[in-house]
Design an enzyme around this catalytic site. Structure first.
Site, mmCIF file in Angstrom:
data_model
loop_
_atom_site.group_PDB
_atom_site.id
_atom_site.type_symbol
_atom_site.label_atom_id
_atom_site.label_comp_id
_atom_site.label_asym_id
_atom_site.label_seq_id
_atom_site.Cartn_x
_atom_site.Cartn_y
_atom_site.Cartn_z
ATOM 1 N N LYS A 206 0.560 -1.594 -0.035
ATOM 2 C CA LYS A 206 0.631 0.150 -0.078
ATOM 3 C C LYS A 206 0.861 1.196 -0.350
ATOM 4 O O LYS A 206 0.914 2.084 -1.040
ATOM 5 C CB LYS A 206 -1.016 0.114 1.323
ATOM 6 C CG LYS A 206 -2.056 1.136 1.465
ATOM 7 C CD LYS A 206 -2.989 1.655 2.530
ATOM 8 C CE LYS A 206 -3.315 2.524 2.397
ATOM 9 N NZ LYS A 206 -4.232 2.568 3.686
ATOM 10 N N GLU A 212 11.065 -4.089 4.012
ATOM 11 C CA GLU A 212 11.071 -6.025 3.307
ATOM 12 C C GLU A 212 10.692 -6.235 1.857
ATOM 13 O O GLU A 212 11.271 -6.563 0.331
ATOM 14 C CB GLU A 212 9.815 -7.074 4.346
ATOM 15 C CG GLU A 212 10.659 -6.741 5.897
ATOM 16 C CD GLU A 212 9.932 -6.203 6.775
ATOM 17 O OE1 GLU A 212 9.269 -4.839 6.303
ATOM 18 O OE2 GLU A 212 9.235 -5.767 7.938
ATOM 19 N N GLY A 267 -4.288 -1.875 5.146
ATOM 20 C CA GLY A 267 -3.518 -3.624 4.317
ATOM 21 C C GLY A 267 -3.975 -4.235 5.982
ATOM 22 O O GLY A 267 -4.063 -4.843 4.250
ATOM 23 N N ARG A 268 -4.040 -4.111 6.731
ATOM 24 C CA ARG A 268 -5.271 -5.426 7.209
ATOM 25 C C ARG A 268 -6.151 -5.897 6.608
ATOM 26 O O ARG A 268 -6.543 -6.835 7.216
ATOM 27 C CB ARG A 268 -4.431 -5.658 8.650
ATOM 28 C CG ARG A 268 -5.593 -4.503 9.683
ATOM 29 C CD ARG A 268 -5.226 -4.347 10.832
ATOM 30 N NE ARG A 268 -5.516 -2.716 11.580
ATOM 31 C CZ ARG A 268 -4.595 -2.038 11.454
ATOM 32 N NH1 ARG A 268 -3.541 -1.557 10.915
ATOM 33 N NH2 ARG A 268 -5.342 -0.622 12.265
ATOM 34 N N GLU A 353 -3.412 -5.374 15.976
ATOM 35 C CA GLU A 353 -2.795 -4.452 15.052
ATOM 36 C C GLU A 353 -3.779 -3.375 15.036
ATOM 37 O O GLU A 353 -3.635 -1.836 14.944
ATOM 38 C CB GLU A 353 -2.361 -3.961 13.628
ATOM 39 C CG GLU A 353 -1.512 -3.250 13.111
ATOM 40 C CD GLU A 353 -0.665 -3.409 11.797
ATOM 41 O OE1 GLU A 353 -1.290 -3.981 11.007
ATOM 42 O OE2 GLU A 353 0.562 -3.826 11.895
ATOM 43 N N HIS A 384 -2.567 -32.041 20.452
ATOM 44 C CA HIS A 384 -1.511 -32.977 21.036
ATOM 45 C C HIS A 384 -0.195 -31.721 21.904
ATOM 46 O O HIS A 384 1.333 -31.845 21.112
ATOM 47 C CB HIS A 384 -1.650 -33.702 19.913
ATOM 48 C CG HIS A 384 -1.980 -34.211 19.406
ATOM 49 N ND1 HIS A 384 -2.276 -35.917 20.698
ATOM 50 C CD2 HIS A 384 -3.169 -34.321 19.154
ATOM 51 C CE1 HIS A 384 -3.530 -36.326 20.246
ATOM 52 N NE2 HIS A 384 -4.183 -35.486 19.115
ATOM 53 N N LYS A 512 10.742 0.327 12.823
ATOM 54 C CA LYS A 512 11.143 0.842 11.703
ATOM 55 C C LYS A 512 12.733 1.077 11.422
ATOM 56 O O LYS A 512 13.410 0.960 10.892
ATOM 57 C CB LYS A 512 10.233 0.956 10.669
ATOM 58 C CG LYS A 512 8.680 0.523 10.107
ATOM 59 C CD LYS A 512 7.899 0.505 9.769
ATOM 60 C CE LYS A 512 6.704 -0.597 9.518
ATOM 61 N NZ LYS A 512 6.180 -0.153 8.332
HETATM 62 O O1 F6P Z 1 3.828 -1.787 9.731
HETATM 63 C C1 F6P Z 1 2.456 -2.782 9.562
HETATM 64 C C2 F6P Z 1 2.211 -1.942 8.095
HETATM 65 O O2 F6P Z 1 1.956 -1.115 7.809
HETATM 66 C C3 F6P Z 1 0.518 -3.171 7.860
HETATM 67 O O3 F6P Z 1 -0.041 -2.331 8.499
HETATM 68 C C4 F6P Z 1 0.811 -3.606 6.954
HETATM 69 O O4 F6P Z 1 -0.408 -4.488 6.497
HETATM 70 C C5 F6P Z 1 2.022 -3.578 6.306
HETATM 71 O O5 F6P Z 1 2.900 -3.556 7.409
HETATM 72 C C6 F6P Z 1 2.965 -3.705 4.881
HETATM 73 O O6 F6P Z 1 2.469 -2.546 4.994
HETATM 74 P P1 F6P Z 1 2.265 -1.614 3.417
HETATM 75 O O7 F6P Z 1 0.981 -2.845 2.120
HETATM 76 O O8 F6P Z 1 2.505 -0.346 2.702
HETATM 77 O O9 F6P Z 1 4.027 -2.300 2.712
#
Ligand code: F6P
Length: 550
Positions: A206, A212, A267-268, A353, A384, A512
């Site tokens: 987003k 990453e 995002g979530r 979150e 288990h 971050k």
């Molecule tokens: O750091 C948390 C977050 O912003 C989440 O809310 C989101 O789903 C994820 O990192 C990835 O964010 P993006 O879609 O902007 O890469």
């Protein structure tokens, strides 16, 4: 004054708790043969049996009054209407608009967003059909056999878990691969299985600013270059899904291959947007449409059902009762379904979150505990592993059992055993086993009474441990859509009770920033400002283990 009413209702519930403290679910069930009937509700194909909670009809009534005095219905309607309820970012919260089935206008800053939602959906459907019908060709003229999805958090969990959950519906189309972690092993292990000629990369971010995802994207782009693919040819192999179109284009993705999302989609909560493209790539556009319809029907239920018959409201308020009144600090999701094995992790981000916060909408710190720790794993595996704690531990853990009733396979006898275990676990949590029952069983088995007295104490199980059981016929795209929307709205309900903004996530920012600081320090041992002895110790270990870095 509403706030007095809320506080008053909270106090009434605390008094009611005192009345309930010495009750036991065993007795509730023994004295009322209609208990399960009275404390169950069905909607959109979902059946919720909430009778194994430590409640009475009076409890339910008091919880609903608390919800009313928190202005739940007014706040719910404000969300659907596009009010900027994400107050710290001044944003609307409209993941619900993404699955809306009609063209009723939804205004954000005076602009109807429905046409742009439909336009992007059509663009996604077109690309999905091109790829699935082998019309999208790579740089060497071959069709796409593998889709590599690069994303993390909500840009990864939704598509990954839905695709996994709907495996029986994954037919035709390219194979889906999901890489999220910055640990190079993840991307490396996937790339070694792929052919650049037939691989399409979806960069899902987003913000298009997540370390990453961008690093994985750059390494994947280099992988193409290493095979001799030119910059101009990359357009056959890279698609971006982002609200930051300019950054995606700057990465080298043609604007035609950038699928926008919007700042009013968290995002979530984003799998319903173009972030869900991998799902459609896997199950087809018709399947994705069914997923959206299920969520839309649950939205309608949430908007229209009376509170006492409202699935998200019941689950949200029962969670508040267990968490804030009985003091349960975690909540377990136990899907008795191999395909739903990822669902706890999905809800973990959605819930933790959203409501893992301490500052209220009015900028005052909360006066009660808020978001529980969400965890879980698929049954029967958990039996288990960690069910010992659920039955005899000192922590009482409310459980959501989630049980598809009809198997997707024809393995004789397996579904009966799966379902029997699921129902037995909630029964065991409810009724437990008394010392006397344990003692009598041991003596009846031939154990001498002295030893039986010892062992019986260890076999005693308190019971009275709360659980919900959600059942539905089949794990179809439609039904999964209802299930996900149910949990989204349960989280919303609890955010209202705790007076939180469930839609920002400021708590993830500092980590971050410090990560970038430490990254920059790895090859600069001299620069120790702003550091601490632990970080220095750890960096020294890292440098020593990787001598080449110093
Ligand atoms: O750091 C948390 C977050 O912003 C989440 O809310 C989101 O789903 C994820 O990192 C990835 O964010 P993006 O879609 O902007 O890469």
């Amino acid at each position: 004054m509403i706030i007095d009413s809320f506080n008053d209702n909270w106090l009434v519930l605390q008094q009611h708790l005192a009345e309930m403290k010495n009750s036991h679910l065993r007795d509730f069930f023994a004295s009322d043969s209609q208990r399960a009937e009275n404390l169950s509700v069905s909607a959109c194909g979902l059946n919720l049996d909430y009778s194994k909670n430590r409640i009475t009809l009076k409890t339910r009534s008091l919880l609903m009054r608390l919800a009313e005095s928190a202005q739940l219905e007014k706040k719910r309607d404000a969300m659907f209407a596009g009010d900027a309820i994400n107050n710290t970012e001044n944003r609307s919260v409209l993941h619900t608009a993404l699955r809306q089935q009609d063209n009723k206008p939804v205004l954000v800053n005076g602009i109807d967003i429905v046409p742009q939602i439909k336009a992007v959906r059509l663009k996604v459907e077109t690309v999905v059909d091109q790829v699935r019908n082998e019309q999208w060709l790579g740089y060497s003229g071959k069709c796409i056999t593998d889709v590599l999805n690069l994303g993390i958090g909500g840009s990864f969990l939704g598509p990954k878990i839905v695709t996994t959950s709907l495996k029986p519906y994954v037919q035709g189309g390219p194979k889906q691969h999901f890489v999220a972690n910055i640990d190079g092993n993840h991307l490396h292990d996937v790339l070694t299985t792929l052919n650049p000629e037939t691989t399409l990369v979806l960069i899902a971010s987003k913000s298009f600013n997540t370390q990453e995802t961008l690093t994985n994207a750059e390494s994947t782009r280099q992988w193409f270059y290493d095979y001799g693919v030119t910059f101009d040819q990359l357009n056959r192999h890279f698609i971006a899904i982002s609200s930051n179109v300019s950054k995606a284009v700057a990465f080298g993705i043609s604007s035609d291959n950038v699928f926008p999302m919007w700042d009013w989609v968290g995002g979530r909560y984003s799998l319903w947007s173009a972030i869900g493209m991998p799902i459609a790539m896997a199950i087809g556009n018709d399947g994705f449409t069914e997923l959206l319809k299920g969520a839309a029907d649950l939205d309608t239920h949430f908007k229209e059902a009376p509170l006492e018959q409202n699935l998200p409201v019941l689950m949200g308020m029962l969670g508040v009762w267990n968490h804030n009144f009985f003091g349960c600090q975690t909540h377990a999701l136990l899907p008795y379904s191999h395909y739903l094995r990822g669902f706890p992790a999905y809800v973990q981000q959605m819930d933790m979150e959203s409501n893992g916060k301490s500052c209220q909408l009015n900028n005052e710190m909360v006066s009660s505990t808020t978001g529980p720790v969400i965890w879980g794993a698929e049954g029967t595996n958990g039996q288990h592993a960690f069910h010992q704690l659920l039955h005899q531990g000192t922590s009482v853990v409310p459980v959501d059992f989630i049980q598809p009733l009809v198997a997707d396979h024809d393995m004789d006898g397996h579904q009966d055993m799966l379902v029997a275990n699921c129902f037995a676990q909630s029964k065991t949590l409810m009724q437990g086993k008394t010392y006397q029952q344990a003692y009598d069983e041991l003596v009846a088995s031939g154990m001498d009474s002295v030893l039986a007295k010892v062992i019986a104490k260890h076999k005693e199980m308190p019971g009275n441990r709360p659980s919900n059981t959600l059942t539905f016929d089949r794990l179809t795209p439609y039904q999964l859509g209802t299930l996900i929307a149910l949990y989204e709205h349960k989280v919303f309900v609890q955010g209202v009770i705790w007076n939180l903004n469930s839609f920002d996530q400021w708590g993830v920012e500092l980590g971050k920033i410090l990560g970038d600081d430490i990254l920059a320090r790895i090859d600069r041992p001299d620069n120790t400002e702003l550091s601490d002895s632990s970080t220095e110790l750890l960096l020294t270990q890292y440098r020593y283990a990787n001598q080449s870095l110093t």
